[in-house]
Design an enzyme around this catalytic site. Structure first.
Site, PDB file in Angstrom:
ATOM      1  N   HIS A  82       0.851  -1.191   0.000  1.00 14.31           N
ATOM      2  CA  HIS A  82       0.000   0.000   0.000  1.00 14.31           C
ATOM      3  C   HIS A  82       0.885   1.239   0.000  1.00 14.31           C
ATOM      4  O   HIS A  82       1.883   1.293   0.703  1.00 14.31           O
ATOM      5  CB  HIS A  82      -0.906   0.011   1.236  1.00 14.31           C
ATOM      6  CG  HIS A  82      -1.842   1.172   1.254  1.00 14.31           C
ATOM      7  ND1 HIS A  82      -3.040   1.171   0.583  1.00 14.31           N
ATOM      8  CD2 HIS A  82      -1.737   2.377   1.834  1.00 14.31           C
ATOM      9  CE1 HIS A  82      -3.643   2.331   0.766  1.00 14.31           C
ATOM     10  NE2 HIS A  82      -2.865   3.081   1.517  1.00 14.31           N
ATOM     11  N   ASP A 161     -14.989   2.784   7.941  1.00 16.21           N
ATOM     12  CA  ASP A 161     -13.886   3.592   7.383  1.00 16.21           C
ATOM     13  C   ASP A 161     -14.327   4.272   6.101  1.00 16.21           C
ATOM     14  O   ASP A 161     -14.015   5.443   5.860  1.00 16.21           O
ATOM     15  CB  ASP A 161     -12.665   2.710   7.090  1.00 16.21           C
ATOM     16  CG  ASP A 161     -11.667   3.475   6.224  1.00 16.21           C
ATOM     17  OD1 ASP A 161     -11.081   4.439   6.744  1.00 16.21           O
ATOM     18  OD2 ASP A 161     -11.521   3.156   5.030  1.00 16.21           O
ATOM     19  N   ARG A 168     -13.878  12.774   6.352  1.00 20.35           N
ATOM     20  CA  ARG A 168     -12.609  13.448   6.667  1.00 20.35           C
ATOM     21  C   ARG A 168     -12.133  14.264   5.481  1.00 20.35           C
ATOM     22  O   ARG A 168     -11.598  15.363   5.635  1.00 20.35           O
ATOM     23  CB  ARG A 168     -11.547  12.410   7.056  1.00 20.35           C
ATOM     24  CG  ARG A 168     -11.762  11.859   8.447  1.00 20.35           C
ATOM     25  CD  ARG A 168     -10.901  10.639   8.685  1.00 20.35           C
ATOM     26  NE  ARG A 168      -9.507  10.864   8.423  1.00 20.35           N
ATOM     27  CZ  ARG A 168      -8.682   9.990   7.823  1.00 20.35           C
ATOM     28  NH1 ARG A 168      -9.125   8.809   7.428  1.00 20.35           N
ATOM     29  NH2 ARG A 168      -7.434  10.276   7.634  1.00 20.35           N
ATOM     30  N   SER A 183      -7.289   3.995   9.288  1.00 25.13           N
ATOM     31  CA  SER A 183      -8.043   3.858   8.041  1.00 25.13           C
ATOM     32  C   SER A 183      -7.350   2.866   7.103  1.00 25.13           C
ATOM     33  O   SER A 183      -7.970   1.921   6.586  1.00 25.13           O
ATOM     34  CB  SER A 183      -8.145   5.252   7.396  1.00 25.13           C
ATOM     35  OG  SER A 183      -8.533   5.163   6.063  1.00 25.13           O
ATOM     36  N   LYS A 187      -8.475  -1.523   6.431  1.00 27.60           N
ATOM     37  CA  LYS A 187      -8.756  -2.116   5.113  1.00 27.60           C
ATOM     38  C   LYS A 187      -7.752  -3.220   4.786  1.00 27.60           C
ATOM     39  O   LYS A 187      -8.090  -4.260   4.245  1.00 27.60           O
ATOM     40  CB  LYS A 187      -8.696  -1.039   4.031  1.00 27.60           C
ATOM     41  CG  LYS A 187      -9.876  -0.093   4.112  1.00 27.60           C
ATOM     42  CD  LYS A 187      -9.803   0.979   3.063  1.00 27.60           C
ATOM     43  CE  LYS A 187      -8.726   1.978   3.319  1.00 27.60           C
ATOM     44  NZ  LYS A 187      -9.117   3.354   3.446  1.00 27.60           N
TER      45      LYS A 187
HETATM   46  N1  URA Z   1      -5.523   6.414   2.524  1.00 32.63           N
HETATM   47  C1  URA Z   1      -6.491   5.820   3.283  1.00 32.63           C
HETATM   48  O1  URA Z   1      -6.982   4.742   2.957  1.00 32.63           O
HETATM   49  N2  URA Z   1      -6.905   6.431   4.411  1.00 32.63           N
HETATM   50  C2  URA Z   1      -6.384   7.619   4.815  1.00 32.63           C
HETATM   51  O2  URA Z   1      -6.789   8.112   5.856  1.00 32.63           O
HETATM   52  C3  URA Z   1      -5.384   8.239   4.021  1.00 32.63           C
HETATM   53  C4  URA Z   1      -4.968   7.604   2.872  1.00 32.63           C
END
Ligand code: URA
Length: 442
Positions: A82, A161, A168, A183, A187
């Site tokens: 990621h 989320d 957000r 967050s 995931k």
């Molecule tokens: N990517 C995400 O999935 N969440 C965040 O808060 C920032 C970047």
């Protein structure tokens, strides 16, 4: 009543217990807590932070607000990568098929463009027919068969989320380390991984430009992984200039295909190999990073990695012929070179201006419901430190019409600065962070 009391407590510097986080986030996912209360809580967290136990509890609460990929039965290791996001960052498109072709399963769940940064899903959707909205059952079947699926965050995964992240974005509370960490990790943990590799960007084009904040984010995500039995390795990489040359959806897919065919730009390949080596070592198929690098080079030179991308494209409804004929991707109607206005050294290729330029051309969204013109963007050949002469081409704009060309040239004027001398750019890869600590990258 619960939400109001928790906002008040967080506003005044108090702590929220794991049971309270669970109750709050499951009620939020079920639409029983209004967005205005969550927005107030997010702002209180932005200012007062969360301690480690609260960050773990929030991550767990968001993770368990939805379903998880069940891949326990696979004999292969399951490792994802990621990135915290950037401009020209198409590493996922190259890395996922490359690593999957070497026997590590990559259940990759990606996002859409956000702010000035591009998103893997938008890039993939420039491939005619490509579907990123697979159900979890279909993604699982594809991972079993091909070792990889390239999907979006489905409605089933971490719904709390999903809702909080959109909120957000609209309330200027994205740039909070515990909120970003919870967050991303909620995931990633829902993918049922055996290990995770993170690419935390630093520099002017990153969400958290400072090194110290990048390192703090890396440490927080590593701790969250450790608490869930998922080892995490993080590399800090440069986003003070775009990665590779292509910036924009179709253009980045074309560059990724070139990379899988052995002709990728050196910086893109260096970051891809560094992250891929960590994935292959964590996945147990390479003895060390040098061995991993050799295996990846062979997978590319033999055509095995490109063939894996072709299989994934076909399995997800896309036109597999794009691997051999990238002109099947949507093409811009107009293109124009951007030329150096003076002799000198390229002092800056500022990524945010390029990212905003892609948005101005229609290649990225400003609202969730906006469409995307996949064909537009930039190919920036100038790199910081290059010595250039007036009139030399530095970049190309791809646009749908002449107005777009004018917008693109303006973005390049803002991004590219030529001076008599230039400070060195950030090191492409600067730090490697694991549970054991922080190492400088050699
Ligand atoms: N990517 C995400 O999935 N969440 C965040 O808060 C920032 C970047």
């Amino acid at each position: 009543m619960l939400a109001r009391a928790l906002i008040e407590r967080k506003r005044d510097g108090g702590r929220i217990t794991p049971a309270e986080w669970r109750s709050l986030m499951s009620r939020y996912a079920a639409d029983e807590v209004p967005d205005y209360q969550m927005a107030a809580l997010a702002m209180a967290i932005y200012f007062n932070g969360l301690d480690r136990a609260e960050t773990v509890a929030l991550t767990d609460a968001m993770l368990h607000s939805g379903a998880m990929l069940d891949l326990e039965h696979l004999t292969m290791a399951r490792v994802d990568k990621h990135s915290t996001g950037g401009v020209g960052d198409k590493v996922s498109l190259v890395l996922a098929p490359l690593v999957a072709s070497l026997g590590v399963a990559v259940p990759m769940m990606s996002g859409r463009g956000l702010g000035h940064t591009g998103g893997t899903l938008d890039k993939l959707e420039s491939i005619p027919g490509f579907r990123t909205d697979l159900t979890l059952a279909r993604a699982t079947e594809q991972i079993e068969r091909l070792g990889c699926a390239l999907i979006g965050q489905t409605r089933e995964i971490a719904p709390a989320d999903r809702r909080l992240y959109a909120l957000r974005d609209a309330t200027a509370t994205v740039e909070s380390i515990p909120l970003i960490a919870a967050s991303i990790m909620s995931k990633k943990l829902a993918e049922g991984l055996t290990a995770l590799v993170l690419d935390v960007k630093r520099g002017s084009g990153a969400f958290l430009p400072d090194l110290d904040r990048g390192l703090a984010l890396a440490r927080t995500m590593i701790e969250l992984g450790a608490d869930h039995g998922c080892p995490v390795v993080t590399l800090l990489t440069a986003m003070d200039r775009p990665l590779g040359r292509a910036c924009g959806n179709t253009l980045e897919v074309e560059e990724s295909i070139m990379a899988l065919r052995g002709d990728g730009p050196p910086d893109l390949m260096a970051v891809t190999y560094a992250l891929g080596a960590e994935m292959l070592v964590l996945g147990g198929v390479a003895a060390n990073r040098d061995d991993a690098r050799r295996r990846m080079e062979v997978a590319i030179s033999s055509g095995k990695a490109a063939a894996k991308f072709q299989q994934i494209i076909e399995a997800q409804g896309g036109d597999p012929r794009v691997l051999d004929d990238p002109s099947l991707l949507p093409q811009a109607a107009e293109c124009e070179l951007y030329l150096a206005v003076q002799d000198g050294v390229v002092a800056q290729v500022e990524p945010r201006a390029i990212g905003r330029g892609i948005t101005a051309l229609g290649g990225q969204r400003t609202k969730v419901e906006d469409g995307v013109d996949h064909s537009v963007g930039f190919v920036v050949t100038a790199r910081p430190g290059d010595v250039v002469r007036a009139g030399e081409p530095l970049a190309t704009v791809f646009a749908r019409d002449r107005d777009g060309i004018a917008l693109g040239l303006a973005a390049l004027r803002e991004s590219l600065r030529i001076a008599e001398e230039a400070d060195p750019p950030l090191p492409l890869i600067s730090h490697r962070v694991t549970e054991a600590g922080v190492e400088l990258w050699e």
